[in-house]
Design a protein around this motif. Structure first.
Motif, PDB file in Angstrom:
ATOM      1  N   ASN A  29       0.825  -1.215   0.000  1.00 55.68           N
ATOM      2  CA  ASN A  29       0.000   0.000   0.000  1.00 55.68           C
ATOM      3  C   ASN A  29       0.857   1.261   0.000  1.00 55.68           C
ATOM      4  O   ASN A  29       0.523   2.249  -0.658  1.00 55.68           O
ATOM      5  N   ALA A  58      -7.269  -1.266  -5.120  1.00 56.93           N
ATOM      6  CA  ALA A  58      -8.595  -0.794  -4.696  1.00 56.93           C
ATOM      7  C   ALA A  58      -8.509   0.004  -3.399  1.00 56.93           C
ATOM      8  O   ALA A  58      -9.241   0.982  -3.224  1.00 56.93           O
ATOM      9  N   ILE A  59      -7.616  -0.383  -2.509  1.00 57.27           N
ATOM     10  CA  ILE A  59      -7.469   0.336  -1.235  1.00 57.27           C
ATOM     11  C   ILE A  59      -7.076   1.792  -1.477  1.00 57.27           C
ATOM     12  O   ILE A  59      -7.650   2.709  -0.902  1.00 57.27           O
ATOM     13  N   ILE A  61      -7.255   3.531  -4.428  1.00 56.94           N
ATOM     14  CA  ILE A  61      -8.281   4.215  -5.236  1.00 56.94           C
ATOM     15  C   ILE A  61      -9.438   4.658  -4.340  1.00 56.94           C
ATOM     16  O   ILE A  61      -9.894   5.796  -4.406  1.00 56.94           O
ATOM     17  N   ASN A  62      -9.905   3.765  -3.477  1.00 59.69           N
ATOM     18  CA  ASN A  62     -10.997   4.120  -2.570  1.00 59.69           C
ATOM     19  C   ASN A  62     -10.577   5.182  -1.558  1.00 59.69           C
ATOM     20  O   ASN A  62     -11.377   6.040  -1.193  1.00 59.69           O
ATOM     21  N   ALA A  63      -9.331   5.141  -1.119  1.00 59.78           N
ATOM     22  CA  ALA A  63      -8.840   6.159  -0.175  1.00 59.78           C
ATOM     23  C   ALA A  63      -8.865   7.538  -0.816  1.00 59.78           C
ATOM     24  O   ALA A  63      -9.241   8.519  -0.167  1.00 59.78           O
ATOM     25  N   ARG A  65     -10.841   8.503  -3.325  1.00 55.78           N
ATOM     26  CA  ARG A  65     -12.257   8.873  -3.510  1.00 55.78           C
ATOM     27  C   ARG A  65     -12.892   9.343  -2.207  1.00 55.78           C
ATOM     28  O   ARG A  65     -13.614  10.332  -2.179  1.00 55.78           O
ATOM     29  N   LYS A  66     -12.637   8.623  -1.122  1.00 56.16           N
ATOM     30  CA  LYS A  66     -13.262   8.933   0.169  1.00 56.16           C
ATOM     31  C   LYS A  66     -12.475   9.956   0.978  1.00 56.16           C
ATOM     32  O   LYS A  66     -12.950  10.441   1.998  1.00 56.16           O
ATOM     33  N   LYS A  67     -11.240  10.228   0.532  1.00 61.37           N
ATOM     34  CA  LYS A  67     -10.337  11.135   1.236  1.00 61.37           C
ATOM     35  C   LYS A  67     -10.020  10.634   2.652  1.00 61.37           C
ATOM     36  O   LYS A  67      -9.827  11.405   3.575  1.00 61.37           O
ATOM     37  N   THR A  69      -8.247   6.793   4.611  1.00 60.48           N
ATOM     38  CA  THR A  69      -7.679   5.470   4.433  1.00 60.48           C
ATOM     39  C   THR A  69      -7.963   4.598   5.653  1.00 60.48           C
ATOM     40  O   THR A  69      -8.028   5.114   6.768  1.00 60.48           O
ATOM     41  N   ASN A  94     -10.033   5.960 -11.280  1.00 60.51           N
ATOM     42  CA  ASN A  94     -10.634   4.704 -11.727  1.00 60.51           C
ATOM     43  C   ASN A  94      -9.802   3.507 -11.314  1.00 60.51           C
ATOM     44  O   ASN A  94      -8.574   3.532 -11.443  1.00 60.51           O
ATOM     45  N   HIS A  95     -10.480   2.477 -10.858  1.00 68.35           N
ATOM     46  CA  HIS A  95      -9.800   1.213 -10.561  1.00 68.35           C
ATOM     47  C   HIS A  95      -9.703   0.408 -11.859  1.00 68.35           C
ATOM     48  O   HIS A  95     -10.658   0.345 -12.625  1.00 68.35           O
TER      49      HIS A  95
END
Length: 129
Positions: A29, A58-59, A61-63, A65-67, A69, A94-95
């Motif tokens: 990561n 994905a971890i 990318i999602n971090a 997007r959501k700002k 972790t 994008n993932h």
């Protein structure tokens, strides 16, 4: 051992820059987020203002997007990435699957082997804009 990597493509899918960096012993990561930071810095150097970010983690990318972790050890690096992203007019995140990211994996292998390499042709890119 780990290697950071990033590839910058133009909107016409032309490779305008790539980078491989030896990181030593870090988590996957950490490698992914440091790769993102390196890529964002290259985009700033190129004068790019709009980004389409693709990554196979994905971890991370999602971090973005959501700002946030799920791993507190990544918080400082995520903050740095988000700070850099604030300098761009627009971006999407994008993932993609690992199979679609083979070129970046090859660069990562160079970094793992201790090879630090940066290839960038700013003049050629800026002339085409």
């Amino acid at each position: 051992m780990a290697g950071a990597r990033c590839i910058i493509h133009s909107d016409k899918e032309e490779c305008i820059g790539s980078k491989a960096i030896h990181l030593g012993k870090v988590t996957n990561n950490t490698t992914e987020i440091l790769s993102l930071i390196e890529g964002l810095n290259m985009c700033k150097e190129l004068g790019i203002t709009k980004l389409e970010i693709e990554g196979d983690s994905a971890i991370i990318i999602n971090a973005i997007r959501k700002k946030e972790t799920p791993n507190w050890k990544l918080n400082g690096m995520l903050e740095k990435a988000l700070e850099i992203l604030d300098n761009f007019e627009d971006y999407t995140v994008n993932h993609i699957y690992k199979e679609a990211n083979r070129a970046a994996d090859e660069l990562a292998n160079l970094g793992v082997d201790g090879i630090n390499k940066k290839i960038i042709n700013i003049t050629e890119y800026k002339d085409k804009r």
